[in-house]
Design an enzyme around this catalytic site. Sequence first.
Site, short mmCIF file in Angstrom:
data_model
loop_
_atom_site.label_atom_id
_atom_site.label_comp_id
_atom_site.label_asym_id
_atom_site.label_seq_id
_atom_site.Cartn_x
_atom_site.Cartn_y
_atom_site.Cartn_z
N ASP A 1 37.87 91.55 1.14
CA ASP A 1 39.47 91.26 1.63
C ASP A 1 40.25 92.35 1.81
O ASP A 1 41.28 92.10 1.88
CB ASP A 1 39.97 90.19 0.51
CG ASP A 1 39.15 89.14 -0.02
OD1 ASP A 1 38.41 88.89 1.05
OD2 ASP A 1 39.28 88.67 -0.98
N LYS B 1 39.02 93.55 6.96
CA LYS B 1 38.05 93.93 7.92
C LYS B 1 37.91 93.10 8.96
O LYS B 1 38.03 93.52 10.23
CB LYS B 1 36.53 93.76 7.37
CG LYS B 1 36.24 94.70 5.94
CD LYS B 1 35.09 94.24 5.42
CE LYS B 1 34.87 92.97 4.65
NZ LYS B 1 35.86 92.93 3.46
N GLY C 1 35.00 85.87 4.02
CA GLY C 1 36.35 85.03 4.64
C GLY C 1 37.19 85.98 5.38
O GLY C 1 37.81 87.04 4.91
N HIS C 2 36.84 86.13 6.54
CA HIS C 2 37.56 87.19 7.60
C HIS C 2 38.86 86.54 8.37
O HIS C 2 38.39 85.87 9.16
CB HIS C 2 36.64 87.86 8.61
CG HIS C 2 35.50 88.54 7.52
ND1 HIS C 2 34.37 89.16 8.04
CD2 HIS C 2 35.29 88.82 6.09
CE1 HIS C 2 33.57 89.65 7.18
NE2 HIS C 2 34.37 89.47 5.81
N GLN D 1 32.10 91.66 2.41
CA GLN D 1 32.37 91.95 0.91
C GLN D 1 33.05 93.53 0.97
O GLN D 1 33.55 93.86 1.81
CB GLN D 1 31.03 91.62 0.21
CG GLN D 1 31.05 90.32 -0.06
CD GLN D 1 30.08 89.42 0.96
OE1 GLN D 1 29.21 90.24 1.55
NE2 GLN D 1 30.69 88.31 1.35
P1 GDP Z 1 38.31 90.59 5.09
O1 GDP Z 1 37.73 89.73 4.19
O2 GDP Z 1 38.24 92.07 4.66
O3 GDP Z 1 38.45 90.38 6.49
O4 GDP Z 1 39.96 90.28 4.54
P2 GDP Z 1 40.69 88.86 4.44
O5 GDP Z 1 40.96 88.41 5.81
O6 GDP Z 1 39.89 88.24 3.68
O7 GDP Z 1 42.10 89.13 3.77
C1 GDP Z 1 42.92 90.10 4.22
C2 GDP Z 1 44.36 89.31 4.43
O8 GDP Z 1 45.36 90.36 4.88
C3 GDP Z 1 44.11 88.78 5.79
O9 GDP Z 1 45.16 87.45 5.49
C4 GDP Z 1 44.82 89.26 6.92
O10 GDP Z 1 45.30 88.55 7.84
C5 GDP Z 1 45.63 90.18 6.16
N1 GDP Z 1 46.05 91.44 6.94
C6 GDP Z 1 45.06 92.39 7.41
N2 GDP Z 1 45.27 93.56 7.63
C7 GDP Z 1 46.94 93.44 7.32
C8 GDP Z 1 47.93 94.19 7.64
O11 GDP Z 1 47.85 95.56 7.94
N3 GDP Z 1 49.11 93.86 7.12
C9 GDP Z 1 49.27 92.56 6.65
N4 GDP Z 1 50.60 92.23 6.34
N5 GDP Z 1 48.38 91.73 6.43
C10 GDP Z 1 47.26 91.91 7.02
P1 IMO Z 2 35.02 89.32 2.19
O1 IMO Z 2 34.00 89.41 3.35
C1 IMO Z 2 36.26 89.12 -1.90
C2 IMO Z 2 33.22 88.23 -4.73
C3 IMO Z 2 33.27 86.87 -5.56
C4 IMO Z 2 32.79 87.18 -6.95
C5 IMO Z 2 31.67 88.20 -6.45
C6 IMO Z 2 30.27 87.44 -6.27
O2 IMO Z 2 35.98 88.13 2.58
O3 IMO Z 2 35.60 90.54 2.01
P2 IMO Z 2 29.29 85.60 -4.66
O4 IMO Z 2 29.84 84.27 -4.21
O5 IMO Z 2 29.19 86.83 -3.61
O6 IMO Z 2 28.31 85.66 -5.60
O7 IMO Z 2 30.56 86.44 -5.62
O8 IMO Z 2 31.96 88.64 -5.22
N1 IMO Z 2 33.16 88.23 -3.25
C7 IMO Z 2 34.17 88.37 -2.67
N2 IMO Z 2 35.36 88.66 -2.97
N3 IMO Z 2 35.90 89.08 -0.45
C8 IMO Z 2 34.62 88.72 -0.35
O9 IMO Z 2 34.15 88.76 0.92
C9 IMO Z 2 33.75 88.26 -1.17
N4 IMO Z 2 32.40 87.92 -1.30
C10 IMO Z 2 32.18 87.71 -2.61
O10 IMO Z 2 34.89 86.49 -5.61
O11 IMO Z 2 33.71 88.23 -7.55
MG MG Z 3 37.94 88.05 3.06
#
Ligand code: GDP
Ligand code: IMO
Ligand code: MG
Length: 430
Positions: free
Chosen positions: A16, A19, A43-44, A223
């Site tokens: 999270d 990416k 979840g991106h 991840q």
């Molecule tokens: P990912 O799994 O690495 O793609 O990240 P996620 O989407 O799960 O979580 C990142 C969260 O931060 C998302 O809600 C993005 O919209 C938000 N985000 C990403 N970059 C930035 C940033 O530079 N500033 C802010 N405020 N939010 C960001």
């Molecule tokens: P993105 O791509 C954050 C975490 C889960 C748990 C551990 C194992 O959005 O960054 P799993 O379901 O993979 O067996 O869970 O890994 N986890 C993540 N945490 N972002 C993710 O993906 C994750 N994918 C798995 O919360 O701690």
């Molecule tokens: Mg994510």
Amino acid sequence: MNTGNIAVVLGAQWGDEGKGKLVDALSKSHSVIVRAGGGANAGHTIYRQGQKYVFHLLPSGLIEPENIGIIGNGCVVHLPSLLHEIHELSEKGISVRNRIFLSTRAHLLFDFHQEIDSIQEERKGKECVGTTKRGIGPAYTDKVSRSGIRAGELVADFKTFAHRLREHAEEIKIQYGISIDIESLIVEYQDLAEEFSDIVRDTEEMLEQYQQEGKNILVEGAQGFMLDIDHGTYPFVTSSHTTVSGASQGTGIAPNRFTEIIGVAKAYVTRVGSGPLVSELLNETGETLRKIGHEYGATTGRPRRCGWIDVVALKKFVRVNGANVWNLTKLDVLADFDHIGVVVAYDLEGEHTQCIPADIGTLAKVKPVIQEFSGWKKDISKIRTFEDLPVEAKNFIEFLEKETGIPVKYIGVGMESEALIIRDVKKKDF
Ligand code: GDP
Ligand code: IMO
Ligand code: MG
């Protein structure tokens, strides 16, 4: 041969990191986007022109209408979820027809894997991993124990596939005492075989072809490094290789073809699920980070645990992955803080160290050694050049660069994909 560039985007912390946003920002200059590992546990999130998109199995670079998306051999794929995601995206006006492909070698993840995931978590009780319950661990278990079923089998010969699925499901029923309606499952997959017949391909061959055509390719990591099955905080990890090696292994692209390896790191840290988080802030500061940063999981909605950025972990990331540059994300979230912490060492029973203990019990005893930086107390979300950032923000960034030895090329200053500072770091020397 005039091959294109191949960039790799990797999460450097606990997932999270943001990416998805970077992949979307780079999707204008990279026409092929490849997922290398994991499954719908990812979840991106992307915000583009006021619209929100969340990608789970599909690569995040597909908002660009001509881009090609590939789900590589390293992924574990629940086909009904993938289909659902494709439909959801088309409801938002984005069709991926004829431009999404799934590797013949990717393993299929069935409903029973998800059920086993829940059972295993329940059995672990207080010691549970806190998985996303998407069946990831059980699917990779089948892969490694050589009983998994791959996407290529589904489209090659359905009779053989059905036989394999029946046998495998029978065994799972006995092993876990769960009820599986095998005949309905087979009927469901007969329909899916048709649906996916043009999608399942030898994607390694396709990627070789795209390289020869000079297309720019982007490998989208899922991840984060600290969740890697080998290098993460085992056993509180996911079941795939979230490293640069995983990016190569999970796509079939040789590692020496990677031209840029980008580590994505939040300006603080978050973690969902269980396991040690050395810099966790179990106080008002942590609450504030969660609130301002909207730190709730994109896949499960769970609140993310928050803490200060951890340079010890970032150094390990650079070492193991050979990363060239950083994307520091969510710098805007730190705007309200008087002071910003950076974990510069681990304190293990009075000794300062730069090593991350492998033993989870020992890691749980580690205390963070924190260096404080002055905050900038200014909204930076409209800034688009490094030079325009407040001096305190520059100091913070330059400290991270000096400590980790690689430059911060991309700086996230807001949720929208365009809220990004891109620096020319070619001349930077460390
Ligand atoms: P990912 O799994 O690495 O793609 O990240 P996620 O989407 O799960 O979580 C990142 C969260 O931060 C998302 O809600 C993005 O919209 C938000 N985000 C990403 N970059 C930035 C940033 O530079 N500033 C802010 N405020 N939010 C960001
Ligand atoms: P993105 O791509 C954050 C975490 C889960 C748990 C551990 C194992 O959005 O960054 P799993 O379901 O993979 O067996 O869970 O890994 N986890 C993540 N945490 N972002 C993710 O993906 C994750 N994918 C798995 O919360 O701690
Ligand atoms: Mg994510």
